[in-house]
Each structure stands twice: as structure tokens, then as C-alpha cells.
Design a protein around this motif. Structure first.
Motif, short mmCIF file in Angstrom:
data_model
loop_
_atom_site.label_atom_id
_atom_site.label_comp_id
_atom_site.label_asym_id
_atom_site.label_seq_id
_atom_site.Cartn_x
_atom_site.Cartn_y
_atom_site.Cartn_z
N ARG A 73 14.81 118.26 -99.36
CA ARG A 73 13.57 117.55 -99.73
C ARG A 73 13.33 116.35 -98.83
N SER B 18 15.42 125.90 -100.06
CA SER B 18 14.04 126.13 -100.50
C SER B 18 13.84 125.77 -101.97
N THR B 19 14.87 125.92 -102.79
CA THR B 19 14.75 125.57 -104.20
C THR B 19 14.46 124.08 -104.36
N ARG C 91 10.86 123.35 -103.11
CA ARG C 91 9.83 123.88 -104.01
C ARG C 91 9.33 122.79 -104.95
N GLY C 92 10.15 121.79 -105.23
CA GLY C 92 9.75 120.70 -106.12
C GLY C 92 8.90 119.62 -105.46
N PRO D 193 5.64 118.03 -104.27
CA PRO D 193 4.24 118.28 -104.64
C PRO D 193 3.46 118.99 -103.53
N GLU E 69 4.17 124.43 -104.01
CA GLU E 69 4.23 125.56 -104.94
C GLU E 69 3.74 126.86 -104.30
N LEU E 70 2.81 126.77 -103.36
CA LEU E 70 2.21 127.96 -102.74
C LEU E 70 2.67 128.21 -101.31
#
Length: 122
Positions: free
Chosen positions: A25, A59-60, A63-64, A66, A69-70
Motif C-alpha cells: 500500500r 494485491s490484497t 485493494r484497500g 480508495p 476496487e476496479l
């Protein structure tokens, strides 16, 4: 506007899923900040990590972030090369941008700063 490849790398402090997610992240958020990017400009993100990281997928964690998500995210294993940097997470972002290749700021954090000292640091 052109599709460009933007590179990033970092190291995780340990083989712990929370640490892998945090490092991934932080790396992606810094890449977005330094290059003034929004998630909708990212066509895909391809992550790899060294064989000593097995507790979680980068990637997990991303994914969080903002807006991610897409965004299509993909994880892979790096080649096991003798003497390579341990606990390393790498990413290739495919981004739509008006910037030239030489205007992009590739991001290397943590122990990964030693991988490409020739690339942009801010």
C-alpha cells in the motif's frame, strides 16, 4: 495520452500478511502521489515478490486503497536468483498519462532503494 509503465519496489519488514499489505500500500500510494495519478488512470497493476514472502498477496493490501476496487491486480512470484534482495515486493503499473517516459518518477522504498539508484528520487 499514452500508456506508460511505472515501476516500484519496496521491502517488507517480515513475512507477515499485515506487513506485506502495508508495504505494498505504501509503495503504490507513494507512486500515485509522486506522479500525480488517480486510480482511474491505472490500466492494471502487476505485483511480484520474492520466495521468502509467503504470508499474503501484495494485491490484497492494495485493494484497500480508495479507488482500487476496479483496478485489475495480479500477483506473481519473482525468479529465485542467488544474492537477490530479500523480502522484496515489486510492481509494474500500466498508466494512462500525458507525461513522457523521462518525466515519470519510479519509486523505490526501504531496502529496494539500492536496486535502481539511477531512477528518480523525490
Amino acid at each position: 495520452m499514452s500508456m506508460r509503465g511505472l515501476r516500484g519496489a519496496t521491502t517488507a519488514l517480515g513475512n507477515d500478511k499485515e506487513e506485506i499489505w502495508r508495504a505494498a500500500r505504501e509503495m503504490v500510494e507513494e507512486m500515485m502521489k509522486r506522479n500525480s495519478l488517480q486510480p482511474e488512470a491505472i490500466g492494471a497493476a502487476i505485483f511480484s515478490m520474492t520466495e521468502d514472502l509467503t504470508a499474503g498477496f501484495p494485491s490484497t493490501g492494495v485493494r484497500g486503497v480508495p479507488g482500487f476496487e476496479l483496478v485489475p491486480l495480479f500477483d506473481a512470484r519473482q525468479c529465485a536468483i542467488e544474492g537477490s534482495l530479500a523480502r522484496c515486493i515489486r510492481v509494474l503499473l500500466l498508466v494512462d498519462t500525458d507525461k513522457r517516459q523521462d518525466e515519470l518518477c519510479h519509486v523505490y522504498l526501504g531496502g529496494a532503494e539500492t536496486l535502481r539508484p539511477d531512477l528518480c528520487k523525490m
